[in-house]
Design an enzyme around this catalytic site. Sequence first.
Site, PDB file in Angstrom:
ATOM      1  CD  GLU A 241      -2.755   1.467   2.410  1.00 35.57           C
ATOM      2  OE1 GLU A 241      -3.516   0.537   2.202  1.00 35.57           O
ATOM      3  OE2 GLU A 241      -2.652   2.304   3.318  1.00 35.57           O
ATOM      4  NE  ARG A 267       3.493  37.233 -11.402  1.00 35.54           N
ATOM      5  CZ  ARG A 267       2.464  38.245 -11.557  1.00 35.54           C
ATOM      6  NH1 ARG A 267       1.757  38.019 -12.428  1.00 35.54           N
ATOM      7  NH2 ARG A 267       2.208  39.037 -10.526  1.00 35.54           N
ATOM      8  CD  GLN A 278      20.929  32.455  -4.018  1.00 36.21           C
ATOM      9  OE1 GLN A 278      20.993  32.903  -2.839  1.00 36.21           O
ATOM     10  NE2 GLN A 278      22.131  32.329  -4.971  1.00 36.21           N
TER      11      GLN A 278
END
Lengths: 389, 85
Positions: A241, A267, A278
């Site tokens: 799982e 952007r 940075q």
Amino acid sequence: MTATTDTTTDTFDTVAAWAEDLNRDNATLDDRGEFPWEKWKTIQRSGILAVPFERRYGGEGRSLTETMRALEGLGYTSRDAGLNFSTSTQIVSVGLVLQAFGNEELTTTYLPKIISGELITAHAITEPTNGSDATGITTTARRDGDDYVLDGEKMFITNAPIADLLLLYVRTGPPGPFGLSCFLVERDTPGLRIGEPLDKMGLRTSPLGAVTLDGVRVPASRRVGQEGAGFLILDHIMKREILLSFSITLGEMTHRLERCVRQARTRTQFGQPIGAYQAVSHKIADMKIAVETARKWLYDTGAKVEAGEDASIDVAATKTVVSEANLRTALDAVQIFGGSGFLSATGVEADVRNAVGGTIYSGTNEVQRNRIASLLGLGSPAGEGVRRG
Amino acid sequence: MDLETQIRDYIVSEFLSGEDVPDLTDDFDLIENGVVDSLGLVRLISHLSKTYAIPVDDIPLLPSNFRDIEHICAFIRQSPVAASG
Ligand SMILES: Cc1cc2nc3c(=O)[nH]c(=O)nc-3n(C[C@H](O)[C@H](O)[C@H](O)COP(=O)(O)OP(=O)(O)OC[C@H]3O[C@@H](n4cnc5c(N)ncnc54)[C@H](O)[C@@H]3O)c2cc1C
């Protein structure tokens, strides 16, 4: 009939052709918290549910790591994390358990329909009073002639509200590793009641609910594995799982990283792409490290489990590393997207809500750390045992 | 060292803090007497897999195999890899 039949191809692309269908109306469905039945049909058609199952049942016969790749591909392609989660629950909760431990009658009756997705499945370990402490399960199965009679209550069961079949982990003996057994029960069995879907913060399209058992009578042939083998089965299946459901997470993280890179390149603020700063680029560099760390843990551990090596510590570490990386990178993505990251329509904030669940289900991260400590011989803190669900 | 002694030594060192007890006969129920708990069982299976080169998936996950030293030794002997090695 499944879509992928060539066993030499990379399973990563199993659902790739269905991207458009899988991503339709994501925000609306998430908002409504509804299981996307139309998309489930797409999941069925894609063949992803068949990947790890033997061919004689209608499966693809792929290995554990190949199945992980298929689910990684699902996470990469589908932005419906709830649907993705329900899909891995479908593969793991009953199907893989039956394949490994089920008797002939159960496997031939149910596996083909589980593999096709015609029957939806769930597994119930957690109870209102026993979560992390799975060995404390209080739901009981009492032997009565050729039958068992089940009584008790289960909680937080993924897929329960839509499930046709449930694998129940219940008490058949005194406390200790051999006190639990597993039973496969059909939804309409008298005495079995499934509650309404519970509203929740994330994975909203994956229905989750309570299950009540009031004198549920099942023939002994519905027991999966020996009486008392419940804990061993749980330990076996929880490894799978974790590896399978967190492979989905890896795909989701990879997709998020690519989105953030694109956003940081396009952007512009103060005359420069935000990725030139940075503070932003390092967040993305850390994201890349997180994604590749998750990948290494997952596939390294998957290979160990596949080779039959002991991987108890590795599985617990993988679960912790991947779920925490997912939450951290989801939060960073919101920050990188700024105000638009905070809007539901952008689809970034949902990742944060979805990621929180990963630190809780399949054994909380605290319990995973207990387990690692215990396996290193550091005392025997409570909650060190198997955990799950 | 015979197999029974090897398993016995492992149980004494791992689960009884190295303190041997005369009760620990080959048919002493390790589970009922609380010597091996749930995680202990996971550790025991992992030890048997490593030491006797039995792939974990080939270890039959039956409670009856792990109850006492006698049964543990019996299934190790039945394992094709361990038997040939
Ligand atoms: C999205 C989702 C899906 C789920 N699906 C299923 C499912 O399909 N089937 C199923 O059976 N269950 C399922 N669960 C339940 C899940 O497995 C449990 O929520 C989980 O195991 C924790 O149990 P609990 O909620 O009772 O919390 P508790 O066990 O009460 O824990 C509460 C807090 O205490 C901490 N804690 C508890 N014990 C210790 C300890 N010894 N040391 C340190 N910290 C400790 C926990 O880490 C946690 O932070 C699901 C849960 C979620 C959120």
